[in-house]
Scaffold this motif. Sequence first.
Motif, PDB file in Angstrom:
ATOM      1  N   GLY A  12      38.911 -11.970 -14.137  1.00 50.89           N
ATOM      2  CA  GLY A  12      38.302 -13.123 -14.801  1.00 50.89           C
ATOM      3  C   GLY A  12      37.991 -14.209 -13.798  1.00 50.89           C
ATOM      4  O   GLY A  12      36.889 -14.254 -13.245  1.00 50.89           O
ATOM      5  N   PRO A  13      38.953 -15.081 -13.484  1.00 53.06           N
ATOM      6  CA  PRO A  13      38.652 -16.174 -12.551  1.00 53.06           C
ATOM      7  C   PRO A  13      38.460 -15.723 -11.115  1.00 53.06           C
ATOM      8  O   PRO A  13      37.713 -16.347 -10.358  1.00 53.06           O
ATOM      9  N   GLY A  14      39.100 -14.656 -10.715  1.00 52.26           N
ATOM     10  CA  GLY A  14      38.966 -14.202  -9.338  1.00 52.26           C
ATOM     11  C   GLY A  14      39.583 -15.188  -8.351  1.00 52.26           C
ATOM     12  O   GLY A  14      40.414 -16.027  -8.699  1.00 52.26           O
ATOM     13  N   LEU A  15      39.147 -15.088  -7.101  1.00 52.33           N
ATOM     14  CA  LEU A  15      39.646 -15.980  -6.055  1.00 52.33           C
ATOM     15  C   LEU A  15      38.897 -17.311  -6.086  1.00 52.33           C
ATOM     16  O   LEU A  15      37.715 -17.346  -6.429  1.00 52.33           O
ATOM     17  N   PRO A  16      39.552 -18.407  -5.713  1.00 49.39           N
ATOM     18  CA  PRO A  16      38.846 -19.696  -5.658  1.00 49.39           C
ATOM     19  C   PRO A  16      37.678 -19.636  -4.677  1.00 49.39           C
ATOM     20  O   PRO A  16      37.792 -19.085  -3.576  1.00 49.39           O
ATOM     21  N   GLY A  17      36.551 -20.224  -5.085  1.00 58.61           N
ATOM     22  CA  GLY A  17      35.366 -20.212  -4.235  1.00 58.61           C
ATOM     23  C   GLY A  17      35.605 -20.854  -2.883  1.00 58.61           C
ATOM     24  O   GLY A  17      35.087 -20.385  -1.863  1.00 58.61           O
ATOM     25  N   ALA A  18      36.393 -21.926  -2.867  1.00 61.45           N
ATOM     26  CA  ALA A  18      36.653 -22.614  -1.604  1.00 61.45           C
ATOM     27  C   ALA A  18      37.406 -21.721  -0.634  1.00 61.45           C
ATOM     28  O   ALA A  18      37.231 -21.820   0.587  1.00 61.45           O
ATOM     29  N   VAL A  19      38.263 -20.841  -1.156  1.00 57.67           N
ATOM     30  CA  VAL A  19      39.008 -19.923  -0.299  1.00 57.67           C
ATOM     31  C   VAL A  19      38.081 -18.832   0.223  1.00 57.67           C
ATOM     32  O   VAL A  19      38.083 -18.498   1.414  1.00 57.67           O
ATOM     33  N   MET A  20      37.262 -18.283  -0.664  1.00 57.67           N
ATOM     34  CA  MET A  20      36.366 -17.199  -0.246  1.00 57.67           C
ATOM     35  C   MET A  20      35.307 -17.671   0.742  1.00 57.67           C
ATOM     36  O   MET A  20      34.809 -16.878   1.548  1.00 57.67           O
ATOM     37  N   SER A  21      34.981 -18.954   0.699  1.00 55.52           N
ATOM     38  CA  SER A  21      33.927 -19.448   1.583  1.00 55.52           C
ATOM     39  C   SER A  21      34.284 -19.316   3.055  1.00 55.52           C
ATOM     40  O   SER A  21      33.396 -19.276   3.918  1.00 55.52           O
ATOM     41  N   GLY A  22      35.568 -19.229   3.361  1.00 53.38           N
ATOM     42  CA  GLY A  22      35.984 -19.083   4.745  1.00 53.38           C
ATOM     43  C   GLY A  22      36.336 -17.661   5.125  1.00 53.38           C
ATOM     44  O   GLY A  22      36.923 -17.434   6.190  1.00 53.38           O
ATOM     45  N   MET A  23      35.978 -16.686   4.277  1.00 59.13           N
ATOM     46  CA  MET A  23      36.336 -15.287   4.515  1.00 59.13           C
ATOM     47  C   MET A  23      35.125 -14.383   4.451  1.00 59.13           C
ATOM     48  O   MET A  23      34.064 -14.764   3.946  1.00 59.13           O
ATOM     49  N   GLU A  24      35.303 -13.158   4.922  1.00 55.94           N
ATOM     50  CA  GLU A  24      34.353 -12.090   4.636  1.00 55.94           C
ATOM     51  C   GLU A  24      34.608 -11.627   3.203  1.00 55.94           C
ATOM     52  O   GLU A  24      35.758 -11.411   2.820  1.00 55.94           O
ATOM     53  N   SER A  64      32.886  -4.887 -12.792  1.00 59.49           N
ATOM     54  CA  SER A  64      34.134  -4.996 -12.058  1.00 59.49           C
ATOM     55  C   SER A  64      35.097  -3.895 -12.482  1.00 59.49           C
ATOM     56  O   SER A  64      34.921  -3.234 -13.510  1.00 59.49           O
ATOM     57  N   LEU A  65      36.156  -3.732 -11.678  1.00 60.02           N
ATOM     58  CA  LEU A  65      37.241  -2.807 -11.958  1.00 60.02           C
ATOM     59  C   LEU A  65      38.509  -3.592 -12.268  1.00 60.02           C
ATOM     60  O   LEU A  65      38.621  -4.768 -11.929  1.00 60.02           O
ATOM     61  N   ASN A  66      39.461  -2.925 -12.886  1.00 58.62           N
ATOM     62  CA  ASN A  66      40.804  -3.492 -12.983  1.00 58.62           C
ATOM     63  C   ASN A  66      41.269  -3.854 -11.578  1.00 58.62           C
ATOM     64  O   ASN A  66      41.017  -3.141 -10.610  1.00 58.62           O
ATOM     65  N   VAL A  67      41.966  -4.975 -11.430  1.00 61.34           N
ATOM     66  CA  VAL A  67      42.302  -5.477 -10.110  1.00 61.34           C
ATOM     67  C   VAL A  67      43.172  -4.506  -9.323  1.00 61.34           C
ATOM     68  O   VAL A  67      42.999  -4.350  -8.108  1.00 61.34           O
ATOM     69  N   ALA A  68      44.104  -3.824  -9.985  1.00 57.18           N
ATOM     70  CA  ALA A  68      44.947  -2.865  -9.266  1.00 57.18           C
ATOM     71  C   ALA A  68      44.133  -1.655  -8.823  1.00 57.18           C
ATOM     72  O   ALA A  68      44.348  -1.114  -7.727  1.00 57.18           O
ATOM     73  N   THR A  69      43.178  -1.232  -9.651  1.00 56.67           N
ATOM     74  CA  THR A  69      42.304  -0.114  -9.274  1.00 56.67           C
ATOM     75  C   THR A  69      41.417  -0.497  -8.107  1.00 56.67           C
ATOM     76  O   THR A  69      41.256   0.275  -7.148  1.00 56.67           O
TER      77      THR A  69
END
Length: 271
Positions: free
Chosen positions: A226-238, A250-255
Amino acid sequence: MTGLIPIEDPGDPRIAVFRDVRERDIVGREGFIAEGTVVLDHLLTSERFRPTALLVLRNRLDGLRDRLLQVPRDVPVYVVERPVIDAIAGFPMHRGVLAHGERRAAVEDAALLPRLAASRSLVLVAIGIANHDNVGAIFRNAAAFGVSAVLLDEIACDPLYRKALRVSVGTVLSLPWSRGGTAEAHAATLAGLGFRCLALTPRGATPLGSLERGDGPVALFLGAEGPGLPGAVMSGMETLRVEMAPGLDSLNVATAAAVALHHLYSRAPPA
């Protein structure tokens, strides 16, 4: 087998830590409950946790003989019949084997993460994942695909919840982990130690299949469904995405974690 303690009264104060285990997960716990023989095996060999007491169905004793020989002498083994264990637990206890456990010592994150960075390890970071089944499955996947440690933020489910621990098949007790802090704090710490931080998201810029792991340490970040990772965090990552057939986003997060971890594991640098 010697040292077995029969219990006939579900109200016996000696087995208080096992009483109403489902409700204890809701209102607060002292220690944790390991359910079933597979989880018990991990507890008996864990360097980070130890058993304090066992509660066992009498008709399971013969099959548990070798395991019970591994139980420290100062740990009581209470033996009960079926109606008693069900009354103690508060619901039908089909596995017939419960252990109460506690931590031996706190994880020393300050020493752990630099050591993992130097050894080119893979670390998994779970952010905001509150579902017990997902947390347990993430640990099981992490253990299967060579993850050296799991970091959870402060709002993630405690992996020592009975159901999360059971779904993990006991890997929570053998895989180093810590719980606390924020996504931003974890990202800053890991990047500062030289980890390559990867964010798994359905909208990732890079298809997982085209990713090369490289020779350095890697941290894979997962967010809640649903919410996923915060956008501000992802902005500094691949950012990575798992490619899939049209019609599902999308898939179930564990899958999804299992797919990504298998890819990274299969491309790990030589030891």
